[in-house]
Design a protein around this motif. Structure first.
Motif, PDB file in Angstrom:
ATOM      1  N   PHE A 433      11.193 -14.793   7.179  1.00  0.00           N
ATOM      2  CA  PHE A 433      10.673 -15.041   5.831  1.00  0.00           C
ATOM      3  C   PHE A 433       9.183 -14.726   5.743  1.00  0.00           C
ATOM      4  N   SER A 434       8.403 -15.295   6.653  1.00  0.00           N
ATOM      5  CA  SER A 434       6.952 -15.120   6.583  1.00  0.00           C
ATOM      6  C   SER A 434       6.559 -13.674   6.862  1.00  0.00           C
ATOM      7  N   GLN A 435       7.229 -13.027   7.821  1.00  0.00           N
ATOM      8  CA  GLN A 435       6.886 -11.638   8.133  1.00  0.00           C
ATOM      9  C   GLN A 435       7.276 -10.699   6.994  1.00  0.00           C
ATOM     10  N   ALA A 436       8.464 -10.888   6.442  1.00  0.00           N
ATOM     11  CA  ALA A 436       8.920 -10.005   5.360  1.00  0.00           C
ATOM     12  C   ALA A 436       8.045 -10.170   4.124  1.00  0.00           C
ATOM     13  N   LEU A 437       7.741 -11.415   3.766  1.00  0.00           N
ATOM     14  CA  LEU A 437       6.919 -11.651   2.577  1.00  0.00           C
ATOM     15  C   LEU A 437       5.503 -11.121   2.788  1.00  0.00           C
ATOM     16  N   ALA A 438       4.970 -11.310   3.996  1.00  0.00           N
ATOM     17  CA  ALA A 438       3.630 -10.794   4.294  1.00  0.00           C
ATOM     18  C   ALA A 438       3.613  -9.276   4.230  1.00  0.00           C
ATOM     19  N   LEU A 439       4.645  -8.624   4.767  1.00  0.00           N
ATOM     20  CA  LEU A 439       4.682  -7.161   4.787  1.00  0.00           C
ATOM     21  C   LEU A 439       4.792  -6.589   3.374  1.00  0.00           C
ATOM     22  N   VAL A 440       5.712  -7.119   2.580  1.00  0.00           N
ATOM     23  CA  VAL A 440       5.928  -6.560   1.237  1.00  0.00           C
ATOM     24  C   VAL A 440       4.717  -6.824   0.342  1.00  0.00           C
ATOM     25  N   SER A 441       4.195  -8.046   0.374  1.00  0.00           N
ATOM     26  CA  SER A 441       3.044  -8.366  -0.486  1.00  0.00           C
ATOM     27  C   SER A 441       1.791  -7.614  -0.064  1.00  0.00           C
ATOM     28  N   SER A 442       1.582  -7.461   1.261  1.00  0.00           N
ATOM     29  CA  SER A 442       0.407  -6.724   1.720  1.00  0.00           C
ATOM     30  C   SER A 442       0.538  -5.227   1.439  1.00  0.00           C
ATOM     31  N   THR A 443       1.758  -4.726   1.321  1.00  0.00           N
ATOM     32  CA  THR A 443       1.964  -3.338   0.903  1.00  0.00           C
ATOM     33  C   THR A 443       1.695  -3.169  -0.586  1.00  0.00           C
ATOM     34  N   CYS A 444       2.052  -4.177  -1.354  1.00  0.00           N
ATOM     35  CA  CYS A 444       1.867  -4.107  -2.803  1.00  0.00           C
ATOM     36  C   CYS A 444       0.387  -4.167  -3.194  1.00  0.00           C
ATOM     37  N   ALA A 445      -0.427  -4.905  -2.433  1.00  0.00           N
ATOM     38  CA  ALA A 445      -1.821  -5.105  -2.821  1.00  0.00           C
ATOM     39  C   ALA A 445      -2.605  -3.798  -2.947  1.00  0.00           C
ATOM     40  N   PRO A 446      -2.662  -2.939  -1.912  1.00  0.00           N
ATOM     41  CA  PRO A 446      -3.397  -1.681  -2.085  1.00  0.00           C
ATOM     42  C   PRO A 446      -2.732  -0.748  -3.094  1.00  0.00           C
ATOM     43  N   THR A 447      -1.398  -0.821  -3.217  1.00  0.00           N
ATOM     44  CA  THR A 447      -0.699  -0.016  -4.221  1.00  0.00           C
ATOM     45  C   THR A 447      -1.137  -0.425  -5.616  1.00  0.00           C
ATOM     46  N   LEU A 448      -1.133  -1.736  -5.867  1.00  0.00           N
ATOM     47  CA  LEU A 448      -1.553  -2.252  -7.171  1.00  0.00           C
ATOM     48  C   LEU A 448      -3.016  -1.915  -7.439  1.00  0.00           C
ATOM     49  N   ALA A 449      -3.849  -2.011  -6.398  1.00  0.00           N
ATOM     50  CA  ALA A 449      -5.280  -1.726  -6.555  1.00  0.00           C
ATOM     51  C   ALA A 449      -5.495  -0.290  -7.028  1.00  0.00           C
ATOM     52  N   ILE A 450      -4.795   0.666  -6.428  1.00  0.00           N
ATOM     53  CA  ILE A 450      -4.972   2.076  -6.795  1.00  0.00           C
ATOM     54  C   ILE A 450      -4.359   2.355  -8.167  1.00  0.00           C
ATOM     55  N   MET A 451      -3.213   1.756  -8.480  1.00  0.00           N
ATOM     56  CA  MET A 451      -2.610   1.964  -9.798  1.00  0.00           C
ATOM     57  C   MET A 451      -3.528   1.431 -10.893  1.00  0.00           C
ATOM     58  N   PHE A 452      -4.140   0.287 -10.644  1.00  0.00           N
ATOM     59  CA  PHE A 452      -5.092  -0.286 -11.596  1.00  0.00           C
ATOM     60  C   PHE A 452      -6.301   0.639 -11.748  1.00  0.00           C
ATOM     61  N   ALA A 453      -6.747   1.210 -10.624  1.00  0.00           N
ATOM     62  CA  ALA A 453      -7.882   2.132 -10.668  1.00  0.00           C
ATOM     63  C   ALA A 453      -7.523   3.400 -11.445  1.00  0.00           C
ATOM     64  N   LEU A 454      -6.301   3.907 -11.260  1.00  0.00           N
ATOM     65  CA  LEU A 454      -5.877   5.101 -11.991  1.00  0.00           C
ATOM     66  C   LEU A 454      -5.819   4.834 -13.494  1.00  0.00           C
ATOM     67  N   ARG A 455      -5.339   3.650 -13.874  1.00  0.00           N
ATOM     68  CA  ARG A 455      -5.318   3.292 -15.300  1.00  0.00           C
ATOM     69  C   ARG A 455      -6.732   3.230 -15.853  1.00  0.00           C
ATOM     70  N   THR A 456      -7.623   2.608 -15.077  1.00  0.00           N
ATOM     71  CA  THR A 456      -9.011   2.485 -15.524  1.00  0.00           C
ATOM     72  C   THR A 456      -9.668   3.851 -15.636  1.00  0.00           C
ATOM     73  N   GLY A 457      -9.417   4.700 -14.632  1.00  0.00           N
ATOM     74  CA  GLY A 457      -9.978   6.047 -14.668  1.00  0.00           C
ATOM     75  C   GLY A 457      -9.468   6.857 -15.845  1.00  0.00           C
ATOM     76  N   ARG A 458      -8.173   6.713 -16.174  1.00  0.00           N
ATOM     77  CA  ARG A 458      -7.613   7.443 -17.317  1.00  0.00           C
ATOM     78  C   ARG A 458      -8.232   6.949 -18.622  1.00  0.00           C
ATOM     79  N   ARG A 459      -8.443   5.625 -18.740  1.00  0.00           N
ATOM     80  CA  ARG A 459      -9.085   5.103 -19.955  1.00  0.00           C
ATOM     81  C   ARG A 459     -10.523   5.606 -20.072  1.00  0.00           C
ATOM     82  N   LYS A 460     -11.212   5.681 -18.932  1.00  0.00           N
ATOM     83  CA  LYS A 460     -12.591   6.160 -18.951  1.00  0.00           C
ATOM     84  C   LYS A 460     -12.648   7.635 -19.341  1.00  0.00           C
TER      85      LYS A 460
END
Length: 686
Positions: A433-460
């Protein structure tokens, strides 16, 4: 029904960021208590010499005992205050010059007395009275337990014994460690570390007596010799492991975990858990490593290799929580020099013979002290369980938020199913449980960060305004801060002592490196622009049905090659060129903590340039997309759970600082080239 769901889904999406932030805030005090564990205990570093290796080297000398006496003095002089003693064998006792061994043929030649041709026994002579008194009972006990007969024998008034077993076989049988050697080392002020094996039958009362004797000699720690721990039968039969753990706790003896083993020692994790993780991590300097210091090289090259050894030891202590360094050495026949040589002097030089760059002063400067290695004392408050519940909800929220950037309509359903599914996994297996949740959430964090940056860049791009430089720096810092959420998920969910000792390992480093790149690229291709799902399907079909040119094939091969190289440099088995190793060493020695090159030399500068250019150029979003490599690397740095949090944090700060400086230099170069182009190209065309 669907309308009600959509209404609640929209409300849920508005509050989802706050749920994620709450979970991450709850992880901060958990991370701080891990930092307290790392900094508040287990700060003693111990250098241990393999005593058997010294004996084998002494066997090549003209005066073995004088050599041993000299080397023990040199060891103490150069910071080696511990010696590793193995379970004794007849061969080792022979190397120690306590006994002499003869086969039946050799005994016949020695005594000039005929011996039966059907006999193939071992003949033994004691070299001294003290050896006879202390070793004869030990040898008798060992072979009688094997149902092998022994009887007295002497030659010219020198006492001995006959062991009714072939000499090659008898020399392999293990017995209790040599008490004469242990007493000698204790008298000289050495700490004794014992190499314990599982080669003898496990008898509880005999093991109790042995551990009691070892405790009297000051033994505090075992290094397991072989593939299994003492008492191991199988993973299902742990009865002897339970007894062994009780005896080790009774006599206050712990374990040393050898790092980077290809095959984990069977039963080690179970025994470590049962002795409440009285464990330290051990780094082994092998005989093969020592051979590199005996090769026919120039004095300058030898000094360089000694420096490399020092860098290796310091890095092990600082970056990997190593508290015991095990030194091996053996004699080598050098045809070039025409003599037998050994690496001992070079090892001593790497410890304290090359000035301030030596091992010992640098370890002391980093805040460590020298002495018998001690285990970490875990700092763990009762409120951590409540904090981890909030982190659990925040991690599921982070995963949901990432999925909502692709399909926002299913966010509420994903969150509910995520809670139910992860709760079921927790009941079945908490570690998974702890390993799977840590792996999936830690994978999502940089993905979300870049997607948010791409949205911001497109708005700019659509609404440019303000300072381009300030925007680029702010975008890099904000994106990195979102990636930190993945760090908090890893540190908070995997805050157990067994991960610090690498008894359990966080799996999925390659996935953590590649998945954010793939997901961010998918988002950029199909989801970053406003269109219907039908339009996205149409675009995907067009991409799949597009005619493939030779240029595309070359580009795909280049991307695949870059991906393979990228993966080859991840994890403990990562490969690096000689120049890169030198560059890493330079950074480590200059800064104290080495930032990751793919962050500060590649990903962060390119991302910063992309943020600067997205005011004017649509293609600059591709540069932002490249930044996902750096964001994934930020999170992956903390996936190495044996590295202290302080070291990993400094590494990230260095990466962002130097990456920003190099990015600013890229922006300056861009401005110079761009303005020169705009100024001179029209004139040339005229």
């Amino acid at each position: 029904m669907l309308g009600t769901y959509n209404h609640w889904n929209k409300l849920f999406l508005k509050g989802l960021w706050w749920l994620v932030i709450l979970g991450m805030i709850a992880a901060i005090p958990v991370a701080y208590q891990r930092h307290e564990t790392e900094q508040g205990s287990g700060r003693k570093v111990e250098f241990v010499m393999d005593y058997r290796d010294l004996l084998e080297i002494s066997d090549t000398q003209t005066d073995p005992r004088k050599f041993m006496t000299t080397q023990l003095q040199e060891m103490k002089k150069h910071g080696i205050h511990s010696a590793a003693i193995y379970e004794a064998t007849l061969n080792e006792l022979k190397l120690s010059r306590r006994i002499e061994l003869f086969s039946s043929h050799e005994a016949m030649a020695l005594t000039q007395t005929p011996i039966s041709p059907n006999e193939n026994f071992t003949y033994l002579l004691f070299s001294e009275k003290d050896a006879e008194q202390k070793l004869q009972p030990l040898i008798n006990q060992t072979f009688s337990s094997l149902n092998v007969k022994t009887r007295p024998w002497s030659y010219k008034n020198q006492p001995g014994m006959i062991i009714e077993m072939a000499m090659d076989d008898a020399m392999l049988k293990t017995m209790d460690p040599d008490p004469i050697t242990m007493q000698m080392l204790k008298d000289q002020g050495f700490t004794i570390v014992v190499r314990m094996s599982n080669r003898r039958p496990f008898v509880a009362n005999q093991m109790d007596a042995l551990l009691g004797q070892l405790q009297q000699f000051g033994v505090k720690r075992f290094i397991i010799d072989g593939e299994t721990v003492p008492g191991f039968v199988s993973e299902k039969d742990l009865k002897n492991i339970d007894i062994m753990a009780e005896l080790m706790q009774k006599h206050n003896i712990g374990l040393a975990a050898i790092e980077l083993q290809k095959t984990p020692q069977k039963g080690f994790n179970s025994l470590a858990k049962k002795i409440h993780f009285n464990v330290v991590r051990l780094h082994s300097f092998t005989e093969k490593d020592g051979e590199k210091l005996t090769e026919n090289i120039t004095e300058e090259e030898l000094k360089s290799r000694e420096q490399g050894v020092a860098d290796r030891f310091v890095l092990a202590v600082k970056d990997r929580n190593i508290r015991m360094v095990f030194l091996n050495a053996h004699a080598v026949k050098s045809l070039d020099k025409g003599k037998i040589i050994n690496p001992l002097d070079a090892i001593y030089a790497s410890l304290d013979g090359i000035g301030e760059d030596s091992t010992l002063p640098r370890i002391q400067k980093a805040g460590y002290v020298f002495g018998p290695a001690t285990s970490f004392q875990l700092v763990h408050s009762g409120w951590q369980n409540a904090a981890k519940v909030l982190l659990w909800l925040g991690a599921i929220g982070l995963i949901t938020l990432t999925i909502s950037y692709f399909i926002p309509e299913i966010a509420l359903a994903v969150f509910v199913l995520g809670i139910i599914g992860s709760a079921g996994l927790l009941v079945l297996n908490s570690t998974t449980f702890s390993q799977a949740l840590a792996l999936v959430s830690s994978t999502c964090a940089p993905t979300l960060a870049i997607m948010f940056a791409l949205r911001t860049g497109r708005r700019k791009l659509e609404n440019p305004g303000g300072s381009r430089l300030a925007f680029a720096i702010w975008l890099l810092l904000r994106t990195s801060l979102i990636s930190v959420m993945g760090i908090l998920c890893i540190v908070g969910l995997l805050n157990q002592i067994n991960y610090m000792y690498v008894l359990d390992q966080f799996r999925g480093v390659s996935f953590l490196h590649l998945a954010p790149i793939a997901l961010a690229a998918l988002y950029w291709l199909l989801f970053s622009e406003k269109m219907t799902y039908g339009g996205r399907v149409t675009r995907a079909r067009q991409m799949l049905q597009a005619n493939i040119s030779v240029l595309w094939i070359i580009a795909a091969a280049a991307i695949a090659g870059a991906g393979m190289y990228y993966l080859s440099r991840t994890g403990n088995e990562g490969q690096a060129s000689a120049f890169e190793r030198y560059f890493r060493s330079f950074l480590e020695n200059t800064l104290g903590v080495r930032p990751r090159t793919k962050e500060f030399l590649i990903a962060h500068p390119i991302f910063l340039l992309g943020g600067y250019l997205c005011f004017k150029y649509r293609s600059a979003l591709l540069l932002l997309l490249v930044g996902v490599i750096g964001q994934a690397s930020i999170v992956d740095t903390f996936a190495h759970l044996h590295t202290p949090l302080l070291i990993s944090s400094i590494r990230i700060v260095y990466g962002l600082t130097f990456g920003t400086l190099i990015g600013l230099a890229l922006i300056v170069v861009w401005e110079i080239v761009s303005r020169s182009w705009n100024r001179w190209v029209p004139r040339l065309s005229e």
